[in-house]
Design a protein around this motif. Structure first.
Motif, short mmCIF file in Angstrom:
data_model
loop_
_atom_site.label_atom_id
_atom_site.label_comp_id
_atom_site.label_asym_id
_atom_site.label_seq_id
_atom_site.Cartn_x
_atom_site.Cartn_y
_atom_site.Cartn_z
N ARG A 1 0.83 -1.20 0.00
CA ARG A 1 0.00 0.00 0.00
C ARG A 1 0.87 1.26 0.00
N ASP B 1 5.10 -12.81 7.08
CA ASP B 1 4.89 -11.62 6.25
C ASP B 1 3.43 -11.48 5.84
N SER C 1 1.56 -10.31 8.99
CA SER C 1 1.95 -8.97 9.43
C SER C 1 1.42 -7.88 8.51
N ALA C 2 1.03 -8.25 7.30
CA ALA C 2 0.45 -7.27 6.38
C ALA C 2 -0.92 -6.83 6.88
N ARG C 3 -1.31 -5.66 6.48
CA ARG C 3 -2.59 -5.11 6.92
C ARG C 3 -3.71 -5.42 5.94
N ILE C 4 -3.56 -6.51 5.20
CA ILE C 4 -4.55 -6.88 4.18
C ILE C 4 -5.16 -8.22 4.57
N PRO C 5 -6.47 -8.31 4.77
CA PRO C 5 -7.08 -9.60 5.14
C PRO C 5 -7.15 -10.56 3.95
N ASP D 1 -6.51 -14.79 13.63
CA ASP D 1 -7.01 -13.46 13.94
C ASP D 1 -8.14 -13.13 12.97
N ASP E 1 -9.32 -10.44 12.09
CA ASP E 1 -9.02 -9.32 11.21
C ASP E 1 -8.16 -9.74 10.02
N LYS E 2 -7.50 -10.89 10.12
CA LYS E 2 -6.62 -11.36 9.05
C LYS E 2 -7.34 -12.28 8.07
N SER F 1 -7.77 -4.72 -1.96
CA SER F 1 -8.02 -4.59 -0.53
C SER F 1 -7.97 -5.93 0.18
N SER G 1 -1.65 0.24 -4.36
CA SER G 1 -0.57 0.34 -3.40
C SER G 1 0.73 0.68 -4.10
#
Length: 591
Positions: A281, A403, A406-410, A431, A433-434, A453, A546
């Motif tokens: 991103r 990796d 740890s990314a902010r992409i589900p 998680d 959120d993941k 996204s 991104s």
């Protein structure tokens, strides 16, 4: 009747006899008389064959589970009407061997409508070699191609009493109804502009089209809608196959559990499901992120050593009665070395004027200053460039599971994919959120538009198609990582004991061994594009993509260092060129 069946068994050289009858007529005198006559003659052909008598309620599994059943065996079914449930029991008993000889002894009279229903059920269960003895004298069989017909063979030679069931290469225009759902790139449907009829295409539908055109089969393609959606639903296809409404499905499916009363072709493709992740991103990089504690520590140690040397070395020089004028230029010289500015010639001492080890000490001072400046500049440069290029230099093969998380992409996927993924990588808890579990319709909607996204789990075959869609993007919007689970087989589902099963076996083997499928994949995207199912993705179509955002604030520190260096170089150049004049002018001004 018993003599007729004995003659049939001897003519066709049958090896064993299985008798299935309805338990409701087990006390019927006709049944007892028939069974006794069937084996009372010691010189009869059937008397020397192994035989097994079963009631329909006793058949819980196919006969091949309890006996060595082959295609030369005879299954004799005794029915009291065409609607007898013993017919279903016969189909269950002959599972995987429905091309064997089956004789149906039908008590009582039957009208043409009843017989048409009976043969329709026989074809539905794929009992392809039937001989029905009805009305006490009629011998009836069937010809299913191109349409199901009842054939009376009473006056025909015995060699024609059973239809041909294997090795058929011309189906005479036999009609197959084929429902199609969207599963790009495997299958999709479109309406032909000339004929206004639906047609199917894709990596899987193309195989069926090619096979059926070679064996003279007519395909009736129609879109299958389920819950207001045309996206593929495997469970719906299995239901249609079990009910007999369709004979085959064009969808390449992964079978995770046993499906009763459904057969599958050879695995056409064996592939893994891997995570497809988007490129990073937007990130605004600040200068202070590069100044780590290591840099602070190094600068501190350098300044301490620098001050110690320049404080104690002059004292040493005074002690030995040596005075060096270049020591007065300490700040100017240090800044010049750090910024890489050329230093004007200074009256430095020569080797002959130095005492023992003085030259070595002086060399160490020069080395520390020069090395420190070079180390600071290289540390900043390496740290800065590595952060800018990490997302592009790091290949997909180097991506680790850490990796991904740890990314902010589900990751958008289905529920069973999460279970298989967690079991393979031994992950106890995800998680929320993941991982985002949703329906296949939502996944297809986002993935077809390459929505960055989310991450997706795709097969390697699907990624070949998606990579073509990103052909004009540099760099690619999505890449396939090496975080996979599998492999899983993709197979065609067919009706149980389908007459197309052997054809699929040989056709798939030829496609894979000859390499035709690999050649076919090259034009798959172009065909989908021409049918309006997909298109190339352009840079202008990407929303919120991104990319690393490098602003002026990011380079402010570098611009400052560069401007100081250029300014200092200009000052030094002027001093070298007009230094003596300036000194004389200053002296004249003082006096």
């Amino acid at each position: 009747m018993a003599n007729l069946i004995d003659q049939i068994a001897e003519f066709w050289n049958m090896t064993s006899v299985y008798i299935i009858y309805n338990s409701k007529i087990q006390d019927n005198n006709l049944l007892r008389d028939f069974l006794s006559k069937l084996h009372q003659k010691e010189n009869s052909y059937l008397h020397g064959l192994p035989h097994l008598s079963l009631r329909e309620r006793d058949i819980a599994s196919p006969l091949y589970d309890i006996a060595n059943m082959g295609h030369k065996d005879m299954v004799l079914t005794i029915m009291h009407s065409v609607y007898d449930t013993v017919l279903k029991a016969t189909a269950n008993a002959t599972r995987h061997h429905r091309s064997c000889f089956t004789i149906y002894l039908l008590y009582g009279n039957s009208n043409p409508k009843d017989l048409h229903y009976l043969f329709g059920q026989l074809w539905k269960y794929q009992l392809r070699r039937p001989l029905v003895i009805g009305n006490g004298k009629d011998l009836l069989t069937m010809d299913p191609y191109p349409e199901l017909k009842i054939v009376n063979v009473t006056l025909e030679p015995m060699a024609t009493w059973f239809p041909i069931a294997n090795g058929i290469k011309d189906f005479k225009g036999y009609i197959v109804h084929m429902p199609v759902q969207t599963d790009i790139p495997s299958t999709y449907f479109y309406r032909d502009e000339k004929t206004r009829k639906f047609k199917a295409d894709g990596s899987a539908a193309w195989i069926i089209n090619e096979l059926m055109s070679r064996v003279n089969v007519t395909l009736k393609v129609y879109p299958l809608k389920f819950n207001h959606s045309y996206v593929v639903r495997p469970a719906r296809h299995f239901e249609l196959l079990r009910s007999g409404e369709i004979e085959l499905s064009p969808q390449l499916l992964t079978v995770l559990r046993k499906e009763n009363d459904v057969d599958f072709s050879y695995p056409f493709v064996s592939t893994s499901r891997c995570i497809m992740m988007p490129r990073p991103r937007k990130v605004t990089i600040g200068f202070y992120r590069f100044i780590t504690w290591k840099l602070y520590a190094f600068l501190g140690v350098f300044m301490v050593l620098y001050e110690v040397l320049w404080k104690f070395y002059p004292r040493y020089c005074r002690k030995v009665n040596r005075g060096y004028s270049w020591l007065h230029y300490r700040p100017f010289y240090a800044i010049g070395v750090l910024f890489g500015i050329p230093i004007p010639q200074l009256p430095l001492p020569s080797f002959v004027h130095l005492r023992s080890f003085a030259f070595l000490r002086l060399l160490i001072v020069y080395f520390i200053i020069a090395f420190s400046g070079n180390c600071i500049s290289q540390m900043f440069s390496c740290h800065f460039t590595s952060l800018l290029t990490a997302s592009y230099v790091k290949g997909a093969a180097n991506i680790r599971l850490e990796d991904i998380f740890s990314a902010r992409i589900p990751i958008m996927t289905r529920g069973y994919d999460v279970e298989l993924f967690a079991k393979l990588y031994k992950i106890d808890d995800f998680d929320r959120d993941k991982i985002r579990t949703t329906s296949y319709e939502d996944i297809q909607a986002h993935r077809s538009q390459l929505n960055s996204s989310f991450m997706y789990l795709v097969t390697k075959e699907e990624y070949v198609f998606l990579e073509q869609q990103q052909r004009y993007l540099h760099p690619k919007l999505f890449r396939l990582t090496n975080i996979c689970h599998g492999p899983y087989t993709l197979q065609f589902p067919l009706r149980a004991d389908s007459h197309f099963l052997e054809l699929f076996y040989f056709f798939i083997l030829r496609l894979r061994e000859s390499g035709i499928y690999e050649h076919h994949k090259r034009s798959l995207f172009q065909r989908a594009k021409s049918h309006g199912q997909s298109d190339y993705l352009q840079e202008g179509d990407i929303k919120g993509t991104s990319e690393l955002d490098i602003t002026f604030n990011t380079l402010r520190a570098m611009m400052f260092v560069l401007s100081v260096g250029y300014s200092s170089s200009i000052v030094v150049f002027i001093l070298e060129l007009y230094g003596k004049r300036i000194v004389c002018w200053l002296r004249g001004f003082k006096f």
